[in-house]
Design a protein around this motif. Structure first.
Motif, PDB file in Angstrom:
ATOM      1  N   PHE A  10       0.832  -1.199   0.000  1.00  0.00           N
ATOM      2  CA  PHE A  10       0.000   0.000   0.000  1.00  0.00           C
ATOM      3  C   PHE A  10       0.871   1.255   0.000  1.00  0.00           C
ATOM      4  O   PHE A  10       0.598   2.209  -0.729  1.00  0.00           O
ATOM      5  N   ALA A  11       1.924   1.262   0.830  1.00  0.00           N
ATOM      6  CA  ALA A  11       2.809   2.424   0.890  1.00  0.00           C
ATOM      7  C   ALA A  11       3.460   2.677  -0.469  1.00  0.00           C
ATOM      8  O   ALA A  11       3.606   3.817  -0.903  1.00  0.00           O
ATOM      9  N   THR A  12       3.827   1.592  -1.145  1.00  0.00           N
ATOM     10  CA  THR A  12       4.444   1.726  -2.466  1.00  0.00           C
ATOM     11  C   THR A  12       3.439   2.293  -3.466  1.00  0.00           C
ATOM     12  O   THR A  12       3.751   3.186  -4.261  1.00  0.00           O
ATOM     13  N   LEU A  17       1.317   6.921  -6.666  1.00  0.00           N
ATOM     14  CA  LEU A  17       0.243   7.865  -6.981  1.00  0.00           C
ATOM     15  C   LEU A  17       0.675   9.303  -6.679  1.00  0.00           C
ATOM     16  O   LEU A  17       0.316  10.240  -7.393  1.00  0.00           O
ATOM     17  N   ALA A  18       1.462   9.461  -5.624  1.00  0.00           N
ATOM     18  CA  ALA A  18       1.905  10.801  -5.220  1.00  0.00           C
ATOM     19  C   ALA A  18       2.842  11.432  -6.244  1.00  0.00           C
ATOM     20  O   ALA A  18       2.955  12.666  -6.305  1.00  0.00           O
ATOM     21  N   GLN A  19       3.502  10.615  -7.059  1.00  0.00           N
ATOM     22  CA  GLN A  19       4.445  11.153  -8.038  1.00  0.00           C
ATOM     23  C   GLN A  19       3.755  12.052  -9.058  1.00  0.00           C
ATOM     24  O   GLN A  19       4.372  12.960  -9.613  1.00  0.00           O
ATOM     25  N   THR A  20       2.468  11.803  -9.292  1.00  0.00           N
ATOM     26  CA  THR A  20       1.751  12.598 -10.290  1.00  0.00           C
ATOM     27  C   THR A  20       0.543  13.327  -9.698  1.00  0.00           C
ATOM     28  O   THR A  20      -0.251  13.918 -10.439  1.00  0.00           O
ATOM     29  N   ALA A  21       0.386  13.278  -8.381  1.00  0.00           N
ATOM     30  CA  ALA A  21      -0.752  13.946  -7.745  1.00  0.00           C
ATOM     31  C   ALA A  21      -0.700  15.440  -8.032  1.00  0.00           C
ATOM     32  O   ALA A  21       0.360  16.074  -7.968  1.00  0.00           O
ATOM     33  N   GLY A  22      -1.857  16.017  -8.317  1.00  0.00           N
ATOM     34  CA  GLY A  22      -1.885  17.413  -8.748  1.00  0.00           C
ATOM     35  C   GLY A  22      -1.996  18.437  -7.640  1.00  0.00           C
ATOM     36  O   GLY A  22      -1.824  19.630  -7.898  1.00  0.00           O
ATOM     37  N   MET A  69       1.760  20.800   5.357  1.00  0.00           N
ATOM     38  CA  MET A  69       1.169  20.010   4.277  1.00  0.00           C
ATOM     39  C   MET A  69       2.240  19.572   3.272  1.00  0.00           C
ATOM     40  O   MET A  69       2.239  18.432   2.806  1.00  0.00           O
ATOM     41  N   VAL A  70       3.132  20.478   2.935  1.00  0.00           N
ATOM     42  CA  VAL A  70       4.224  20.133   2.014  1.00  0.00           C
ATOM     43  C   VAL A  70       5.144  19.100   2.659  1.00  0.00           C
ATOM     44  O   VAL A  70       5.591  18.138   2.015  1.00  0.00           O
ATOM     45  N   ARG A  71       5.398  19.279   3.930  1.00  0.00           N
ATOM     46  CA  ARG A  71       6.271  18.350   4.655  1.00  0.00           C
ATOM     47  C   ARG A  71       5.697  16.932   4.646  1.00  0.00           C
ATOM     48  O   ARG A  71       6.409  15.958   4.408  1.00  0.00           O
ATOM     49  N   HIS A  72       4.387  16.826   4.892  1.00  0.00           N
ATOM     50  CA  HIS A  72       3.770  15.507   4.877  1.00  0.00           C
ATOM     51  C   HIS A  72       3.790  14.899   3.476  1.00  0.00           C
ATOM     52  O   HIS A  72       4.053  13.701   3.311  1.00  0.00           O
ATOM     53  N   ALA A  73       3.510  15.718   2.468  1.00  0.00           N
ATOM     54  CA  ALA A  73       3.563  15.226   1.092  1.00  0.00           C
ATOM     55  C   ALA A  73       4.964  14.711   0.764  1.00  0.00           C
ATOM     56  O   ALA A  73       5.119  13.690   0.073  1.00  0.00           O
ATOM     57  N   GLY A  79       8.606   7.828   0.958  1.00  0.00           N
ATOM     58  CA  GLY A  79       8.401   6.640   1.769  1.00  0.00           C
ATOM     59  C   GLY A  79       8.822   6.822   3.207  1.00  0.00           C
ATOM     60  O   GLY A  79       9.146   5.841   3.898  1.00  0.00           O
ATOM     61  N   ASP A  80       8.835   8.056   3.660  1.00  0.00           N
ATOM     62  CA  ASP A  80       9.186   8.380   5.051  1.00  0.00           C
ATOM     63  C   ASP A  80      10.589   7.891   5.404  1.00  0.00           C
ATOM     64  O   ASP A  80      10.864   7.480   6.535  1.00  0.00           O
TER      65      ASP A  80
END
Length: 552
Positions: A10-12, A17-22, A69-73, A79-80
């Motif tokens: 799931f993390a992967t 998905l985050a690589q292209t999230a808008g 918010m940027v930090r969490h993204a 992958g933390d």
């Protein structure tokens, strides 16, 4: 497959998905990921700056919320695997250049003009040693209440403890290069007296804007004429000088090795100066994010010293921190008015996004503001009545206690109680406070004209036989009355029977005549929650003129 494999998978998937999230926090986080490819580090530093010349305002909170918010993204994208820190830096060694308008007894602060804010006496009481300490505490109090993970830094502490000594010595060494950057940005008169170093007067304790007579890079000292007319030589280290704000920006980035900092549009033209000075002193300028400034109700820029914007405490009197965070998330590059009237909409939009979250796939969840507001873990909240509707119920019933609203909530949503729905209870409390403070003093009821009086009488008759639990029947009755009156017919719309539809003028009339306001919720929903007998009584009071006499 190991027990941890599904979690890892799931993390992967989320990372992919985050690589292209808008969503804009992901756009900014990807810049930091690219930065690390050019400049590898074991830890990433996010920074926000704060000028404690006045009480903290919502714009200050916005920087921390948005940076978080940027930090969490960034953690999701990586992958933390890379530790991060968020440093909230207070420029509390700045001289107090003018006395804020919103402090008690402003005249008492006049002798302390130009002194560092951490030397100026605290006018608010409460046990804080200085004006700067008080304002810093006000900022920390809210950040702690909201649950931000951050470190607080005081410029006074950093200068006096020696944490900035190395960059100050470097600035002395690179004095001419810094002047070459700064002088072209200044007018002719300012060029003649400008210095990147501001000495703290040994005589008066004031921050001095004076030309320097000498800069000795080898000795790490500057020479200037003090306020008593005597030339003084002081070290640039140990808190005996501070940097002008533009060089200070860049020097701090270099000293702390900052990777990301956002700032308002008023800094945008200076960003190349900050970057260049950071580079001169040996650092690498961080990634930037420039946001638009907030405006007050009449479109003027919010100012801490004027106190013309909402304070953090004022927003939290009427709504939750999460609604404020949503306001910060939305369109950060667009100028937005920030005043009391935006609060109800922000509250309902927050709960709307929250309600949609559970039905969305992960691609859309990453674009949902609540995912960013709650760092990827939004709560599941069932909210049977909107904040906007609660406000209209409070207005119609003149509620000054949330128990009044709970009688209507229980009618509208049987089984819902303050114990089973604590968020609903909290919202009811906010609604009562907002109504008493912000709505009630501004309501304007008017007498119904002949057409409106006939329409209200028809509505009363249409509601009389209805069961108060059938919301659609109530709404249809309201619509049918409007369709039958020429003034409220909209021939561009069609009713289910093919006749004309209903114009918004019908609902505007209902809001103005019954609630003393310009707009409101779906009227059938309001009646279902308020109650048919109660609505008919309200109509009777409007027809009798009682509402216009201040008896509402």
């Amino acid at each position: 497959m190991t027990a941890t494999a599904p979690v890892e998978d799931f993390a992967t998937e989320l990372r992919e998905l985050a690589q292209t999230a808008g969503a804009w926090p992901f756009e900014e986080a990807r810049k930091i990921v690219e930065r690390l490819k050019r400049k590898p580090k074991a830890e990433v530093l996010f920074e926000t700056g704060y000028g404690p010349s006045g009480l903290p305002h919502i714009g200050t909170f916005g920087e921390v919320a948005r940076t978080t918010m940027v930090r969490h993204a960034f953690h999701v994208l990586t992958g933390d695997t890379i530790p991060t820190r968020l440093l909230c830096f207070s420029d509390d060694m700045d001289g107090m250049r003018k006395i804020p308008e919103n402090v008690p007894d402003p005249a008492a602060l006049k002798p302390y003009l130009q002194m560092p804010l951490t030397v100026v006496p605290n006018p608010f009481g409460g046990g804080y040693a200085s004006f700067g300490d008080h304002n810093n505490a006000m900022l920390r109090r809210f950040l702690d209440t909201f649950g931000f993970e951050y470190e607080f830094a005081s410029a006074t502490d950093y200068y006096k403890s020696g944490k900035l000594d190395s960059v100050l010595l470097k600035a002395a060494e690179k004095y001419e290069a810094i002047m070459e950057v700064m002088l072209p940005t200044l007018g002719e008169e300012r060029q003649a007296t400008y210095s990147p170093f501001l000495p703290i007067s040994p005589t008066s304790g004031r921050v001095l804007y004076v030309p320097l007579k000498a800069v000795d890079a080898k000795a790490g000292t500057i020479t200037f004429t003090d306020e008593d007319g005597v030339d003084k030589t002081v070290p640039v280290t140990g808190g005996q000088v501070k940097l002008q704000w533009k060089p200070d920006f860049g020097a701090r980035w270099a000293a702390l090795d900052v990777d990301f900092e956002m700032f308002g549009k008023d800094h945008q033209t200076n960003a190349p100066i900050y970057d260049r000075i950071c580079e001169i002193i040996g650092g690498v300028a961080p990634e930037h994010f420039v946001y638009e400034l907030f405006l007050d109700e009449v479109g003027q820029k919010i100012s801490k010293s004027k106190g013309n914007g909402l304070t953090i405490d004022e927003w939290l009197t009427y709504a939750s921190p999460e609604s404020l965070a949503l306001y910060m998330f939305q369109s950060p590059r667009s100028a937005k008015k920030l005043h009391f009237d935006v609060i109800p909409k922000a509250v309902d939009e927050y709960y709307g996004f929250l309600a949609r979250y559970s039905t969305q796939d992960w691609k859309n969840r990453l674009g949902n503001p609540v995912w960013h507001i709650h760092s990827g873990n939004p709560p599941a909240i069932d909210l049977p009545i909107s904040f906007g509707l609660l406000l209209k119920l409070a207005s119609a019933s003149n509620a000054e206690d949330k128990a009044v609203l709970w009688r209507m909530i229980s009618r509208y949503a049987p089984g819902v109680t303050a114990e089973t729905h604590p968020h609903m209870d909290q919202l009811a409390g906010y609604a009562v406070r907002y109504f008493v403070d912000r709505v009630k003093p501004r309501r304007v009821f008017r007498l119904a004209d002949e057409v409106e009086a006939d329409a209200l009488a028809r509505l009363d008759a249409a509601l009389a036989p209805l069961d108060g639990t059938d919301r659609e029947a109530i709404q249809n009755a309201v619509l049918d009355v409007g369709r039958g009156i020429e003034r409220y017919q909209d021939h561009k719309k069609k009713s289910p029977t093919g006749g004309p539809g209903v114009s918004f003028a019908w609902f505007s009339a209902l809001y103005e005549l019954l609630l003393g306001e310009k707009e409101g919720p779906r009227f059938g929903t309001f009646v279902a929650a308020y109650g048919i007998p109660e609505t008919r009584a309200l109509i009777a009071r409007a027809l009798s003129g009682e509402l216009t006499k201040g008896a509402a």
